[in-house]
Scaffold this motif. Structure first.
Motif, PDB file in Angstrom:
ATOM      1  N   LYS A   5      -7.042  -0.941   3.890  1.00 37.57           N
ATOM      2  CA  LYS A   5      -6.812  -1.293   2.495  1.00 37.57           C
ATOM      3  C   LYS A   5      -5.317  -1.387   2.198  1.00 37.57           C
ATOM      4  O   LYS A   5      -4.859  -2.312   1.498  1.00 37.57           O
ATOM      5  CB  LYS A   5      -7.458  -0.250   1.582  1.00 37.57           C
ATOM      6  N   THR A   6      -4.542  -0.459   2.746  1.00 36.60           N
ATOM      7  CA  THR A   6      -3.091  -0.487   2.546  1.00 36.60           C
ATOM      8  C   THR A   6      -2.493  -1.756   3.135  1.00 36.60           C
ATOM      9  O   THR A   6      -1.634  -2.399   2.520  1.00 36.60           O
ATOM     10  CB  THR A   6      -2.436   0.746   3.176  1.00 36.60           C
ATOM     11  N   LEU A   7      -2.967  -2.147   4.309  1.00 34.58           N
ATOM     12  CA  LEU A   7      -2.477  -3.372   4.938  1.00 34.58           C
ATOM     13  C   LEU A   7      -2.916  -4.606   4.156  1.00 34.58           C
ATOM     14  O   LEU A   7      -2.137  -5.550   3.960  1.00 34.58           O
ATOM     15  CB  LEU A   7      -2.988  -3.458   6.377  1.00 34.58           C
ATOM     16  N   VAL A  41       4.063  -4.150   5.631  1.00 35.45           N
ATOM     17  CA  VAL A  41       3.682  -2.822   5.137  1.00 35.45           C
ATOM     18  C   VAL A  41       4.372  -1.779   6.006  1.00 35.45           C
ATOM     19  O   VAL A  41       4.191  -1.756   7.225  1.00 35.45           O
ATOM     20  CB  VAL A  41       2.155  -2.627   5.176  1.00 35.45           C
ATOM     21  N   SER A  42       5.156  -0.929   5.391  1.00 35.48           N
ATOM     22  CA  SER A  42       5.916   0.066   6.142  1.00 35.48           C
ATOM     23  C   SER A  42       5.004   1.171   6.660  1.00 35.48           C
ATOM     24  O   SER A  42       3.928   1.440   6.103  1.00 35.48           O
ATOM     25  CB  SER A  42       7.006   0.683   5.264  1.00 35.48           C
ATOM     26  N   ARG A  43       5.472   1.832   7.701  1.00 36.45           N
ATOM     27  CA  ARG A  43       4.750   2.995   8.210  1.00 36.45           C
ATOM     28  C   ARG A  43       4.655   4.074   7.128  1.00 36.45           C
ATOM     29  O   ARG A  43       3.636   4.758   7.000  1.00 36.45           O
ATOM     30  CB  ARG A  43       5.463   3.543   9.449  1.00 36.45           C
ATOM     31  N   GLU A  44       5.721   4.214   6.364  1.00 36.97           N
ATOM     32  CA  GLU A  44       5.722   5.226   5.314  1.00 36.97           C
ATOM     33  C   GLU A  44       4.616   4.971   4.302  1.00 36.97           C
ATOM     34  O   GLU A  44       3.922   5.902   3.865  1.00 36.97           O
ATOM     35  CB  GLU A  44       7.074   5.252   4.607  1.00 36.97           C
ATOM     36  N   ILE A  87       1.764   3.525   4.760  1.00 39.78           N
ATOM     37  CA  ILE A  87       0.464   3.855   5.347  1.00 39.78           C
ATOM     38  C   ILE A  87       0.264   5.365   5.400  1.00 39.78           C
ATOM     39  O   ILE A  87      -0.799   5.885   5.056  1.00 39.78           O
ATOM     40  CB  ILE A  87       0.340   3.240   6.754  1.00 39.78           C
ATOM     41  N   VAL A  88       1.303   6.078   5.818  1.00 42.42           N
ATOM     42  CA  VAL A  88       1.208   7.543   5.906  1.00 42.42           C
ATOM     43  C   VAL A  88       0.944   8.140   4.524  1.00 42.42           C
ATOM     44  O   VAL A  88       0.105   9.039   4.360  1.00 42.42           O
ATOM     45  CB  VAL A  88       2.492   8.126   6.524  1.00 42.42           C
ATOM     46  N   LEU A  89       1.628   7.652   3.510  1.00 41.83           N
ATOM     47  CA  LEU A  89       1.431   8.158   2.154  1.00 41.83           C
ATOM     48  C   LEU A  89       0.017   7.846   1.658  1.00 41.83           C
ATOM     49  O   LEU A  89      -0.595   8.654   0.955  1.00 41.83           O
ATOM     50  CB  LEU A  89       2.467   7.557   1.209  1.00 41.83           C
ATOM     51  N   ALA A  90      -0.514   6.672   2.023  1.00 41.40           N
ATOM     52  CA  ALA A  90      -1.882   6.320   1.636  1.00 41.40           C
ATOM     53  C   ALA A  90      -2.897   7.266   2.268  1.00 41.40           C
ATOM     54  O   ALA A  90      -3.974   7.508   1.698  1.00 41.40           O
ATOM     55  CB  ALA A  90      -2.184   4.875   2.035  1.00 41.40           C
ATOM     56  N   LEU A  91      -2.545   7.813   3.413  1.00 43.32           N
ATOM     57  CA  LEU A  91      -3.423   8.767   4.098  1.00 43.32           C
ATOM     58  C   LEU A  91      -3.293  10.176   3.515  1.00 43.32           C
ATOM     59  O   LEU A  91      -3.979  11.094   3.956  1.00 43.32           O
ATOM     60  CB  LEU A  91      -3.102   8.792   5.598  1.00 43.32           C
ATOM     61  N   TYR A  98       4.973  13.764   9.549  1.00 46.85           N
ATOM     62  CA  TYR A  98       3.891  13.055  10.232  1.00 46.85           C
ATOM     63  C   TYR A  98       4.338  12.580  11.615  1.00 46.85           C
ATOM     64  O   TYR A  98       5.421  12.013  11.773  1.00 46.85           O
ATOM     65  CB  TYR A  98       3.456  11.851   9.399  1.00 46.85           C
ATOM     66  N   ASP A  99       3.508  12.814  12.609  1.00 50.52           N
ATOM     67  CA  ASP A  99       3.786  12.353  13.973  1.00 50.52           C
ATOM     68  C   ASP A  99       3.388  10.877  14.074  1.00 50.52           C
ATOM     69  O   ASP A  99       2.207  10.542  13.994  1.00 50.52           O
ATOM     70  CB  ASP A  99       2.986  13.191  14.978  1.00 50.52           C
TER      71      ASP A  99
END
Length: 225
Positions: free
Chosen positions: A156-158, A165-168, A170-174, A181-182
Motif C-alpha cells: 500500500k505504501t508503494l 518511496v523511501s525506505r523510511e 515504508i518503515v514508518l508505515a510498518l 530498524y535493521d
C-alpha cells in the motif's frame, strides 16, 4: 502493455532494463548487437524500440535511419550515455522519438514508453489490484494472492507513494522506528514478496529498487478498501 525490443550491449544494464520492462507488463525482445537486433526484430509485432547508441558493431543512430527510411511505424527511444545537447539533437533529427540519457531515472523511461504506447494506440496496460479486505494482491489476469498484514502495508505504501518511496516511509508505515530498524529486514521482506508473487502466478512483482533511495511500484495499480 507493448511489444518492446531492447538493444543494449552492456550485460548488467541489459538484464536490469529487461526485468524493469517486464515488470511494467511489456513483452520484451532482447538484443546486444545491431546484427542480433536485425535478426530478432519483427516489424509487424514490435511497437517500441529502446536503443543504445554506441554498439560493438555499429551506431544505433544509423540503425534508426535505416528503419525510418523503410517507413516503419515504430516508437523509438534512444537510451544512451551520450548525453550532450548536440548528441540529443542528432538523435532526434535522425529519427528517434525520444532521447534519454542513461543517468535518467527508470521512471522517465516508463513514462516515455507509456506515452508512445498511447500515441500508437497500443492496448492499455492492465492494472494490478490491491485490496484491504480481504488482504490480497491480484495481478492482471491472475487469481488473487493472499497477503499478510505486513505485505499489505508495504504494498500500500508503494502503491500510494508515487514514483519513489523511501525506505523510511515504508518503515514508518510498518509502525517501526526508522533509526532502530535493521534494513536487512526490509530487503528480506521485498525478496519474499517478489518470490511469493512469482511462485503464485509466474509474473514479476513490478517493484524496482532505487539505489540509495528506496523502491518504486512501476505499474498501474488500484487500491481498494
Amino acid at each position: 502493455m507493448a511489444q518492446v525490443i531492447l538493444l543494449e550491449d552492456e550485460p548488467v544494464l541489459r538484464e536490469e532494463l529487461t526485468e524493469f520492462l517486464q515488470a511494467q507488463g511489456h513483452r520484451v525482445t532482447v538484443s546486444s548487437t545491431v546484427a542480433e537486433f536485425m535478426r530478432v526484430f519483427k516489424p509487424r509485432e514490435h511497437q517500441v524500440a529502446v536503443l543504445d547508441r554506441g554498439l560493438p558493431d555499429g551506431d544505433g543512430l544509423d540503425l534508426i535511419l535505416r528503419m525510418r527510411s523503410n517507413g516503419l511505424r515504430l516508437g523509438i527511444i534512444m537510451l544512451t550515455a551520450r548525453a550532450g545537447m548536440q548528441d540529443k539533437v542528432d538523435g532526434l533529427i535522425g529519427g528517434a522519438d525520444h532521447y534519454i540519457p542513461k543517468t535518467a531515472d527508470l521512471s522517465e523511461l516508463a513514462a516515455t514508453i507509456a506515452a508512445l504506447a498511447r500515441r500508437l494506440d497500443v492496448q492499455e496496460q492492465p492494472r494490478w489490484l490491491l485490496q484491504a479486505s480481504p488482504r490480497q494482491l491480484t495481478p492482471p489476469g491472475q487469481a488473487p494472492i493472499t497477503l499478510s498484514a505486513q505485505d499489505y502495508l508495504v504494498l500500500k505504501t508503494l502503491a500510494l507513494g508515487g514514483e519513489s518511496v523511501s525506505r523510511e516511509a515504508i518503515v514508518l508505515a510498518l509502525g517501526a522506528d526508522y533509526f532502530d530498524y535493521d534494513m536487512r529486514r526490509l530487503d528480506t521482506q521485498m525478496r519474499r514478496l517478489r518470490r511469493k508473487v512469482h511462485e503464485a502466478c509466474g509474473l514479476e512483482l513490478p517493484v524496482s529498487t532505487l539505489r540509495a533511495v528506496g523502491y518504486s511500484f512501476h505499474a498501474p495499480i488500484e487500491v481498494r478498501p
